[in-house]
Design a protein around this motif. Sequence first.
Motif, PDB file in Angstrom:
ATOM      1  N   LEU A  58       1.378  31.899  25.099  1.00 39.37           N
ATOM      2  CA  LEU A  58       0.506  31.300  24.091  1.00 39.37           C
ATOM      3  C   LEU A  58       0.901  31.742  22.684  1.00 39.37           C
ATOM      4  N   VAL A  59       1.988  32.496  22.552  1.00 30.70           N
ATOM      5  CA  VAL A  59       2.359  33.080  21.257  1.00 30.70           C
ATOM      6  C   VAL A  59       3.393  32.230  20.520  1.00 30.70           C
ATOM      7  N   ASP A  60       3.389  32.362  19.183  1.00 34.67           N
ATOM      8  CA  ASP A  60       4.376  31.717  18.333  1.00 34.67           C
ATOM      9  C   ASP A  60       5.772  32.211  18.691  1.00 34.67           C
ATOM     10  N   HIS A  61       6.736  31.333  18.574  1.00 36.30           N
ATOM     11  CA  HIS A  61       8.158  31.630  18.786  1.00 36.30           C
ATOM     12  C   HIS A  61       8.523  31.917  20.241  1.00 36.30           C
ATOM     13  N   ALA A  62       7.649  31.604  21.190  1.00 35.19           N
ATOM     14  CA  ALA A  62       8.011  31.756  22.605  1.00 35.19           C
ATOM     15  C   ALA A  62       9.124  30.768  22.922  1.00 35.19           C
ATOM     16  N   PRO A  63      10.122  31.181  23.715  1.00 30.97           N
ATOM     17  CA  PRO A  63      11.211  30.264  24.046  1.00 30.97           C
ATOM     18  C   PRO A  63      10.752  29.122  24.944  1.00 30.97           C
ATOM     19  N   VAL A  64      11.357  27.975  24.730  1.00 29.20           N
ATOM     20  CA  VAL A  64      11.141  26.813  25.586  1.00 29.20           C
ATOM     21  C   VAL A  64      12.409  26.661  26.420  1.00 29.20           C
ATOM     22  N   ILE A  65      12.237  26.668  27.733  1.00 32.74           N
ATOM     23  CA  ILE A  65      13.360  26.728  28.670  1.00 32.74           C
ATOM     24  C   ILE A  65      13.260  25.591  29.672  1.00 32.74           C
ATOM     25  N   LEU A  96       0.763  24.585  20.724  1.00 33.58           N
ATOM     26  CA  LEU A  96       1.814  24.789  19.733  1.00 33.58           C
ATOM     27  C   LEU A  96       2.876  23.699  19.858  1.00 33.58           C
ATOM     28  N   TYR A  97       3.647  23.513  18.796  1.00 35.20           N
ATOM     29  CA  TYR A  97       4.584  22.411  18.685  1.00 35.20           C
ATOM     30  C   TYR A  97       5.982  22.792  19.169  1.00 35.20           C
ATOM     31  N   LEU A  98       6.611  21.886  19.917  1.00 31.41           N
ATOM     32  CA  LEU A  98       8.012  22.046  20.284  1.00 31.41           C
ATOM     33  C   LEU A  98       8.823  22.040  18.996  1.00 31.41           C
ATOM     34  N   THR A  99       9.678  23.046  18.844  1.00 31.79           N
ATOM     35  CA  THR A  99      10.435  23.219  17.607  1.00 31.79           C
ATOM     36  C   THR A  99      11.897  23.469  17.955  1.00 31.79           C
ATOM     37  N   ALA A 100      12.768  22.637  17.397  1.00 32.65           N
ATOM     38  CA  ALA A 100      14.203  22.819  17.600  1.00 32.65           C
ATOM     39  C   ALA A 100      14.668  24.005  16.767  1.00 32.65           C
ATOM     40  N   ARG A 111       6.000  26.649  18.163  1.00 33.90           N
ATOM     41  CA  ARG A 111       5.522  27.241  16.912  1.00 33.90           C
ATOM     42  C   ARG A 111       4.302  26.469  16.417  1.00 33.90           C
ATOM     43  N   PRO A 112       3.527  27.079  15.519  1.00 35.50           N
ATOM     44  CA  PRO A 112       2.444  26.327  14.883  1.00 35.50           C
ATOM     45  C   PRO A 112       3.033  25.173  14.069  1.00 35.50           C
ATOM     46  N   TYR A 113       2.234  24.165  13.833  1.00 29.69           N
ATOM     47  CA  TYR A 113       2.682  23.027  13.036  1.00 29.69           C
ATOM     48  C   TYR A 113       3.087  23.496  11.642  1.00 29.69           C
ATOM     49  N   ASP A 114       4.279  23.069  11.203  1.00 30.95           N
ATOM     50  CA  ASP A 114       4.727  23.409   9.851  1.00 30.95           C
ATOM     51  C   ASP A 114       5.242  22.192   9.081  1.00 30.95           C
ATOM     52  N   GLY A 115       5.256  21.021   9.725  1.00 37.90           N
ATOM     53  CA  GLY A 115       5.655  19.800   9.044  1.00 37.90           C
ATOM     54  C   GLY A 115       7.161  19.638   8.866  1.00 37.90           C
ATOM     55  N   SER A 116       7.951  20.552   9.408  1.00 44.98           N
ATOM     56  CA  SER A 116       9.398  20.486   9.202  1.00 44.98           C
ATOM     57  C   SER A 116      10.049  19.456  10.121  1.00 44.98           C
ATOM     58  N   GLY A 117      11.263  19.086   9.765  1.00 44.55           N
ATOM     59  CA  GLY A 117      12.044  18.187  10.594  1.00 44.55           C
ATOM     60  C   GLY A 117      12.410  18.789  11.938  1.00 44.55           C
ATOM     61  N   LEU A 118      12.328  20.109  12.064  1.00 43.65           N
ATOM     62  CA  LEU A 118      12.614  20.769  13.332  1.00 43.65           C
ATOM     63  C   LEU A 118      11.543  20.476  14.378  1.00 43.65           C
ATOM     64  N   GLN A 119      10.423  19.927  13.947  1.00 42.15           N
ATOM     65  CA  GLN A 119       9.349  19.553  14.859  1.00 42.15           C
ATOM     66  C   GLN A 119       9.239  18.032  14.992  1.00 42.15           C
ATOM     67  N   THR A 120      10.277  17.333  14.583  1.00 44.18           N
ATOM     68  CA  THR A 120      10.300  15.873  14.630  1.00 44.18           C
ATOM     69  C   THR A 120      11.338  15.423  15.625  1.00 44.18           C
ATOM     70  N   PHE A 121      10.933  14.532  16.528  1.00 45.71           N
ATOM     71  CA  PHE A 121      11.804  14.039  17.591  1.00 45.71           C
ATOM     72  C   PHE A 121      11.762  12.525  17.608  1.00 45.71           C
ATOM     73  N   VAL A 122      12.731  11.925  18.302  1.00 43.18           N
ATOM     74  CA  VAL A 122      12.835  10.476  18.403  1.00 43.18           C
ATOM     75  C   VAL A 122      12.785  10.089  19.871  1.00 43.18           C
ATOM     76  N   LEU A 123      12.000   9.083  20.201  1.00 42.26           N
ATOM     77  CA  LEU A 123      12.050   8.492  21.525  1.00 42.26           C
ATOM     78  C   LEU A 123      12.945   7.264  21.438  1.00 42.26           C
ATOM     79  N   GLY A 124      13.876   7.160  22.349  1.00 46.62           N
ATOM     80  CA  GLY A 124      14.717   5.967  22.295  1.00 46.62           C
ATOM     81  C   GLY A 124      15.875   6.054  23.222  1.00 46.62           C
TER      82      GLY A 124
END
Length: 124
Positions: A58-65, A96-100, A111-124
């Motif tokens: 539940l913590v910030d910066h936890a790895p997504v695997i 928390l938001y998936l962050t590249a 990570r918490p929402y920060d509005g950066s492009g690292l939290q923006t993804f494309v479906l397609g």
Amino acid sequence: MTARATDTAVITPVTTSRLGDTTGKPVTIQVGCAVPTTFRTMTVAGTGDVVDVSGSSLVDHAPVIRRPNADAPNQRFEFRPLADGYVRVVNRLSGLYLTAGATQGSQFEQRPYDGSGLQTFVLG
């Protein structure tokens, strides 16, 4: 950058990051519409593994695997649509938001929402 209304779509980060030991693999999601409206698992392309917040953290910066699918809340994500086919991806358990990662090949995190492009993804 268009979303397709198919059974399988590809979610692509703005930067290339990795899921644990996975480098450069796209992450596919099983969807029944262009942007899922319920919490979904994301399956790593070419594997049976799904995207997983490590240790149900539940913590910030936890790895997504990647892990085998246990249909656990830390493996389910909400897709929040933005303009032009972009989405933000939120973990069901932590909220928390998936962050590249900021550099190519670096680790996905939550990570918490920060509005950066690292939290923006494309479906397609």
